[in-house]
Design a protein around this motif. Structure first.
Motif, PDB file in Angstrom:
ATOM      1  N   THR A 143     -10.580   5.435  12.324  1.00 54.35           N
ATOM      2  CA  THR A 143      -9.149   5.423  12.028  1.00 54.35           C
ATOM      3  C   THR A 143      -8.431   4.690  13.150  1.00 54.35           C
ATOM      4  O   THR A 143      -9.018   4.425  14.207  1.00 54.35           O
ATOM      5  CB  THR A 143      -8.575   6.853  11.969  1.00 54.35           C
ATOM      6  OG1 THR A 143      -8.709   7.445  13.258  1.00 54.35           O
ATOM      7  CG2 THR A 143      -9.308   7.696  10.936  1.00 54.35           C
ATOM      8  N   ARG A 180     -13.287   0.947   8.984  1.00 49.14           N
ATOM      9  CA  ARG A 180     -12.627   1.985   8.192  1.00 49.14           C
ATOM     10  C   ARG A 180     -13.580   2.684   7.231  1.00 49.14           C
ATOM     11  O   ARG A 180     -13.498   3.895   7.035  1.00 49.14           O
ATOM     12  CB  ARG A 180     -11.453   1.379   7.432  1.00 49.14           C
ATOM     13  CG  ARG A 180     -10.265   2.313   7.382  1.00 49.14           C
ATOM     14  CD  ARG A 180      -9.147   1.701   6.594  1.00 49.14           C
ATOM     15  NE  ARG A 180      -9.449   1.724   5.179  1.00 49.14           N
ATOM     16  CZ  ARG A 180      -9.176   0.732   4.336  1.00 49.14           C
ATOM     17  NH1 ARG A 180      -8.598  -0.368   4.792  1.00 49.14           N
ATOM     18  NH2 ARG A 180      -9.479   0.825   3.066  1.00 49.14           N
ATOM     19  N   THR A 215       0.809  -1.217   0.000  1.00 50.09           N
ATOM     20  CA  THR A 215       0.000   0.000   0.000  1.00 50.09           C
ATOM     21  C   THR A 215       0.846   1.273   0.000  1.00 50.09           C
ATOM     22  O   THR A 215       0.497   2.245  -0.665  1.00 50.09           O
ATOM     23  CB  THR A 215      -0.929   0.031   1.229  1.00 50.09           C
ATOM     24  OG1 THR A 215      -0.183  -0.326   2.374  1.00 50.09           O
ATOM     25  CG2 THR A 215      -2.090  -0.924   1.055  1.00 50.09           C
ATOM     26  N   THR A 239      -5.287   0.530   7.982  1.00 58.04           N
ATOM     27  CA  THR A 239      -5.703  -0.654   7.226  1.00 58.04           C
ATOM     28  C   THR A 239      -5.769  -1.921   8.081  1.00 58.04           C
ATOM     29  O   THR A 239      -6.202  -2.959   7.595  1.00 58.04           O
ATOM     30  CB  THR A 239      -4.788  -0.901   6.004  1.00 58.04           C
ATOM     31  OG1 THR A 239      -3.430  -0.814   6.429  1.00 58.04           O
ATOM     32  CG2 THR A 239      -5.055   0.077   4.898  1.00 58.04           C
ATOM     33  N   ARG A 261     -12.047  -3.338   7.299  1.00 52.82           N
ATOM     34  CA  ARG A 261     -12.279  -2.365   6.231  1.00 52.82           C
ATOM     35  C   ARG A 261     -13.760  -2.004   6.091  1.00 52.82           C
ATOM     36  O   ARG A 261     -14.126  -0.835   6.021  1.00 52.82           O
ATOM     37  CB  ARG A 261     -11.798  -2.901   4.870  1.00 52.82           C
ATOM     38  CG  ARG A 261     -12.029  -1.897   3.733  1.00 52.82           C
ATOM     39  CD  ARG A 261     -11.776  -2.482   2.358  1.00 52.82           C
ATOM     40  NE  ARG A 261     -12.661  -3.587   2.027  1.00 52.82           N
ATOM     41  CZ  ARG A 261     -13.939  -3.450   1.615  1.00 52.82           C
ATOM     42  NH1 ARG A 261     -14.470  -2.251   1.500  1.00 52.82           N
ATOM     43  NH2 ARG A 261     -14.666  -4.507   1.350  1.00 52.82           N
ATOM     44  N   GLU A 304      -3.362  12.634   5.001  1.00 60.14           N
ATOM     45  CA  GLU A 304      -4.601  11.868   4.842  1.00 60.14           C
ATOM     46  C   GLU A 304      -4.306  10.443   4.360  1.00 60.14           C
ATOM     47  O   GLU A 304      -4.973   9.495   4.764  1.00 60.14           O
ATOM     48  CB  GLU A 304      -5.531  12.541   3.816  1.00 60.14           C
ATOM     49  CG  GLU A 304      -6.036  13.912   4.210  1.00 60.14           C
ATOM     50  CD  GLU A 304      -5.041  15.011   3.892  1.00 60.14           C
ATOM     51  OE1 GLU A 304      -3.931  14.724   3.382  1.00 60.14           O
ATOM     52  OE2 GLU A 304      -5.361  16.192   4.165  1.00 60.14           O
ATOM     53  N   ASP A 305      -3.303  10.309   3.483  1.00 61.56           N
ATOM     54  CA  ASP A 305      -2.958   8.980   2.976  1.00 61.56           C
ATOM     55  C   ASP A 305      -2.273   8.145   4.055  1.00 61.56           C
ATOM     56  O   ASP A 305      -2.494   6.937   4.171  1.00 61.56           O
ATOM     57  CB  ASP A 305      -2.046   9.094   1.746  1.00 61.56           C
ATOM     58  CG  ASP A 305      -2.770   9.743   0.571  1.00 61.56           C
ATOM     59  OD1 ASP A 305      -4.001   9.598   0.486  1.00 61.56           O
ATOM     60  OD2 ASP A 305      -2.096  10.397  -0.243  1.00 61.56           O
ATOM     61  N   THR A 309      -2.771   8.423   7.275  1.00 58.93           N
ATOM     62  CA  THR A 309      -3.815   8.011   8.205  1.00 58.93           C
ATOM     63  C   THR A 309      -4.580   6.813   7.644  1.00 58.93           C
ATOM     64  O   THR A 309      -4.878   5.855   8.354  1.00 58.93           O
ATOM     65  CB  THR A 309      -4.788   9.167   8.483  1.00 58.93           C
ATOM     66  OG1 THR A 309      -4.033  10.274   8.961  1.00 58.93           O
ATOM     67  CG2 THR A 309      -5.818   8.791   9.526  1.00 58.93           C
ATOM     68  N   LEU A 310      -4.852   6.879   6.341  1.00 59.29           N
ATOM     69  CA  LEU A 310      -5.586   5.787   5.700  1.00 59.29           C
ATOM     70  C   LEU A 310      -4.769   4.485   5.755  1.00 59.29           C
ATOM     71  O   LEU A 310      -5.275   3.438   6.170  1.00 59.29           O
ATOM     72  CB  LEU A 310      -5.902   6.168   4.251  1.00 59.29           C
ATOM     73  CG  LEU A 310      -6.638   5.139   3.397  1.00 59.29           C
ATOM     74  CD1 LEU A 310      -7.943   4.727   4.060  1.00 59.29           C
ATOM     75  CD2 LEU A 310      -6.921   5.712   2.013  1.00 59.29           C
ATOM     76  N   ILE A 311      -3.502   4.551   5.363  1.00 59.27           N
ATOM     77  CA  ILE A 311      -2.672   3.340   5.344  1.00 59.27           C
ATOM     78  C   ILE A 311      -2.474   2.806   6.766  1.00 59.27           C
ATOM     79  O   ILE A 311      -2.557   1.602   7.006  1.00 59.27           O
ATOM     80  CB  ILE A 311      -1.314   3.626   4.660  1.00 59.27           C
ATOM     81  CG1 ILE A 311      -1.548   3.903   3.174  1.00 59.27           C
ATOM     82  CG2 ILE A 311      -0.348   2.458   4.843  1.00 59.27           C
ATOM     83  CD1 ILE A 311      -0.320   4.361   2.425  1.00 59.27           C
ATOM     84  N   ALA A 337       1.348  12.673   2.030  1.00 56.68           N
ATOM     85  CA  ALA A 337       0.143  13.377   2.466  1.00 56.68           C
ATOM     86  C   ALA A 337      -0.402  12.751   3.742  1.00 56.68           C
ATOM     87  O   ALA A 337      -0.516  11.524   3.856  1.00 56.68           O
ATOM     88  CB  ALA A 337      -0.921  13.328   1.369  1.00 56.68           C
TER      89      ALA A 337
END
Lengths: 374, 137
Positions: A139, A134, A52, A126, A130, A118-119, A121-123, A116
């Motif tokens: 988060t 998520r 990812t 994981t 999901r 936001e990315d 935080t997303l990764i 970034a």
């Protein structure tokens, strides 16, 4: 029986000039040098986010190729924050079973390619379910925050009580050359740090950091892998009976100590997975190093300091040494190997003979325990 | 980033759970759970029925998210709450139609269908459950 016969690692920081595989190769070479260039007959790579964050799968083939090791089996083991421990346990099983004699374990994580917030935080999130955690906006931080909120309510404590642990970690890391944050943290600065998810603050959690660590697991060596265990439990917070019970920690620690035929009183120091202040407290309580609700107070009183009754994370833990997720449990083992062989300099715990290494996947979905003895 | 995208089949197969709160009722231990799955998370039995769960409940605990992941920036700051439904089943949901500083533990809430997020170049709109304060008792 399996032993650790060499260790090496890079500093944890944003390695702008080094790629994922550069870091892995660096740590691998250092561990091989440290072990006296033993011939390697298998490579186990520990990593959580290469697909990812870096767009690289089949990671172990890439690393083995670049390390110039020919004809050795290799594969990647993944268990989020506990990947490194799962890889060491796999290597130990290979040696104990006689399938391999010397296994190189390399843990690596490279998050700074994701620039970034936001990315990131997303990764980092994981490991949550999901579909039902998520995808509704939860988060990794919201999950820690819900547990922290529950802890504050049940034991009637305030936000400042969570600052004691990061303060201790920063204190410990000041003298550790490979640590990410080598400065002291004051409680008032902890309190001033912004909320990620209320009441969880920026200084409750580690920053993302790049790093790689490696150990050689061999049939001969100075430090014995005396006990180990992996426990898997419930992922979704809403399905857990009690947010403050880490059953996976209890069971994995017990099984690892039983295998080593040891108890907590014979452990010289402990390493825990402080992916947040509250998770650190829950682990101390679940291991049995603190009564329920008492970990903040005992931390403040110095029980877990390097010169305390039970030193915890003498190198500064995830918070201050740094948290390269999939590599972090290999860092634990590599540092512990150097501690037990008396080679760490200022952060040395005199006379250390044994240690317990605990890692966590997700926010307590799974736990790994490893007992090392000299 | 690939991760922030979703696809119609990936979302659509969960429509029962996301639009109707489809849960499980275990005939072995008599407990309910959310979301529906084949094996009871409490006792491990496979003797599980599908059941539409009640749409009302109360906030057990909550947090206000300030650093949203990609795809959720628009809603920041937003509330993630652990909710206990009328039958005792628990789930995690975003709260809506309420300011973060108005949320209280114990607050009565009810399920509504809202946009969870819009994603990707195709602007696929993903709908699902959120909870809002109960308007009228």
């Amino acid at each position: 029986m399996a032993y650790i016969s060499g260790a090496g690692f890079t500093r944890v920081t944003n390695h702008w000039d080094l790629s994922l595989e550069d870091l892995a190769v660096e740590a691998g070479i250092r561990a091989l040098e440290d072990s006296g260039h033993e011939e390697i007959d298998a490579v186990v790579v520990a990593n959580s986010f290469s697909g990812t964050a870096n767009g690289q799968e089949d990671l172990s083939s890439i690393i083995v190729d670049q390390l110039g090791i020919r004809d050795a089996p290799s594969f990647k083991v993944s268990l989020e924050g506990a990947s490194g421990a799962a890889a060491i346990i796999t290597a130990t099983a290979l040696v104990n079973s006689g399938i391999a004699r010397r296994v190189l374990v390399i843990g690596v994580e490279k998050m700074s390619d994701v620039t970034a917030l936001e990315d990131l935080t997303l990764i980092s999130s994981t490991s949550l379910d999901r579909r039902f955690e998520r995808e509704i906006g939860a988060t990794i931080h919201s999950q820690h925050a819900l547990i922290m909120q529950t802890y504050m309510r049940r034991y009637n404590i305030g936000e400042e009580d969570f600052g004691h642990f990061p303060v201790l970690m920063h204190e410990n890391a000041c003298v550790v050359p490979h640590a990410q944050f080598r400065y002291k943290l004051k409680l008032e600065n902890y309190m001033r740090s912004p909320y990620l998810a209320e009441p969880l603050k920026l200084f409750d959690v580690p920053a993302e950091g790049d790093g790689a660590a490696a150990v050689v697991v061999s049939e001969r060596g100075e430090v014995k892998i005396s006990g180990f265990s992996i426990s898997s439990g419930k992922v979704m917070l809403s399905l857990r009976e009690d947010l403050l019970r880490l059953d996976v920690v209890r069971s994995s620690v017990k099984r690892a100590l039983d295998m080593a035929e040891m108890d907590l009183s014979s452990i010289s120091f402990t390493k825990i997975h402080d992916s947040s202040s509250v998770l650190a407290y829950l682990q101390l309580e679940s291991i049995g190093l603190a009564e329920e609700g008492k970990a903040p107070q005992l931390t403040a009183e110095g029980r877990f300091s390097r010169d305390g009754e039970m030193p915890v994370n003498p190198e500064g833990g995830l918070k201050a040494r740094g948290y390269p997720v999939g590599a972090s449990a290999v860092y634990q083992a590599a540092e512990a190997y150097l501690q037990l062989t008396g080679r760490v300099g200022e952060s040395q715990i005199d006379g250390a003979k044994s240690c317990l290494l605990l890692s966590i996947s997700g926010v307590g979905s799974g736990a790994t325990s490893i007992v090392l003895t000299r | 980033m690939v991760l922030e995208r979703t696809s119609i089949p990936l979302y659509w197969r969960d429509r029962g759970i996301k639009y109707r709160l489809l849960g499980g009722e275990c005939k072995s231990c008599n407990r309910r759970f959310f979301p529906y799955r084949k094996v009871c998370p409490h006792c491990g039995s496979t003797d599980v029925n599908k059941v539409n769960l009640p749409r009302r409940g109360r906030v057990v605990s909550f947090t206000v998210v300030h650093n949203a992941p990609r795809g959720f920036e628009y809603y920041t700051p937003y509330v993630i709450a652990l909710i206990e439904l009328k039958d005792g089943t628990r789930l995690l949901s975003q709260l809506t139609d309420v300011e973060p500083d108005e949320v209280r533990e114990g607050m009565e809430v009810e399920m509504v269908i809202r946009i969870h997020r819009t994603c990707g170049e195709s602007w696929l709109i993903a709908y699902g459950y959120k909870f809002r304060p109960v308007l009228k008792k």
